[in-house]
Design an enzyme around this catalytic site. Structure first.
Site, PDB file in Angstrom:
ATOM      1  N   CYS A   1       0.825  -1.211   0.000  1.00 10.05           N
ATOM      2  CA  CYS A   1       0.000   0.000   0.000  1.00 10.05           C
ATOM      3  C   CYS A   1       0.860   1.262   0.000  1.00 10.05           C
ATOM      4  O   CYS A   1       0.342   2.358  -0.181  1.00 10.05           O
ATOM      5  CB  CYS A   1      -0.935   0.008   1.208  1.00 10.05           C
ATOM      6  SG  CYS A   1      -0.059   0.041   2.770  1.00 10.05           S
TER       7      CYS A   1
ATOM      8  N   CYS B   1      -2.549   4.710   6.483  1.00  4.99           N
ATOM      9  CA  CYS B   1      -4.012   4.740   6.466  1.00  4.99           C
ATOM     10  C   CYS B   1      -4.569   4.909   7.882  1.00  4.99           C
ATOM     11  O   CYS B   1      -3.831   4.835   8.863  1.00  4.99           O
ATOM     12  CB  CYS B   1      -4.549   3.460   5.852  1.00  4.99           C
ATOM     13  SG  CYS B   1      -4.335   2.047   6.932  1.00  4.99           S
TER      14      CYS B   1
ATOM     15  N   CYS C   1      -2.363  -3.704   8.409  1.00  4.03           N
ATOM     16  CA  CYS C   1      -1.990  -2.346   8.818  1.00  4.03           C
ATOM     17  C   CYS C   1      -1.458  -2.346  10.251  1.00  4.03           C
ATOM     18  O   CYS C   1      -0.577  -1.554  10.592  1.00  4.03           O
ATOM     19  CB  CYS C   1      -3.177  -1.410   8.731  1.00  4.03           C
ATOM     20  SG  CYS C   1      -4.092  -1.552   7.194  1.00  4.03           S
TER      21      CYS C   1
HETATM   22 FE1  FES Z   1      -1.441   0.593   4.227  1.00  2.28          FE
HETATM   23 FE2  FES Z   1      -3.239   0.312   6.033  1.00  2.28          FE
HETATM   24  S1  FES Z   1      -3.558   0.360   3.922  1.00  2.28           S
HETATM   25  S2  FES Z   1      -1.146   0.378   6.324  1.00  2.28           S
END
Ligand code: FES
Length: 146
Positions: free
Chosen positions: A33, A60, A104
């Site tokens: 991500c 996030c 995450c």
């Molecule tokens: Fe990357 Fe949560 S989407 S840490």
């Protein structure tokens, strides 16, 4: 979808910032991500108690909430006790995370471990159960929870 505790820690994150001259600093990322987490620890050299812990993230909402909770949980603990603050323990303290957001919570755990590793290296000590940090939380891992 998110518990009240997750929302609270996301909207009012605790321990955001930096510690100048920190005893240990750890940075990890999630290549999938692109999110990054940095943890700063202030550790008492005599007692090995974590006096302070702060985080900075480009991450996030779930990463913010888990780091906020994780920093609260390691503060005041010894290094050994802080090793028990796993992503699972943090998620339980937050009343859970949606399955797609579980990875995450790993950012916080891995960044704390990386900061502890940094401290251990600087002081020539060995922390039981602590492994050399990865720069990416997915390093050397098969695709799992996706
Ligand atoms: Fe990357 Fe949560 S989407 S840490």
């Amino acid at each position: 979808m998110y518990s009240d505790k997750v929302m609270d820690h996301f909207q009012h994150p605790r321990n955001v910032g930096e510690i100048e001259g920190a005893s240990g600093v750890g940075t990890v990322g999630n290549a999938k991500c692109g999110d990054i987490m940095r943890i700063f620890l202030d550790i008492d050299d005599e007692t090995h108690i974590i006096r302070d812990c702060k985080f900075k993230t480009f991450g996030c909402g779930a990463a913010v909430a888990t780091s906020s909770m994780a920093t609260e949980m390691v503060k005041g603990k010894t290094i050994e006790e802080a090793m028990q603050v796993t992503n699972k323990a943090v998620m339980e303290a937050l009343d859970g995370l949606p399955p797609v957001k579980v990875h995450c919570s790993l950012l916080a755990e891995e960044a704390i471990h990386a900061a502890l590793w940094d401290y251990a290296e600087k002081h020539g000590i060995v922390i039981e159960g602590l492994e050399k940090p990865k720069s990416d939380i997915h390093e050397g891992e098969e695709d799992e929870e996706y």
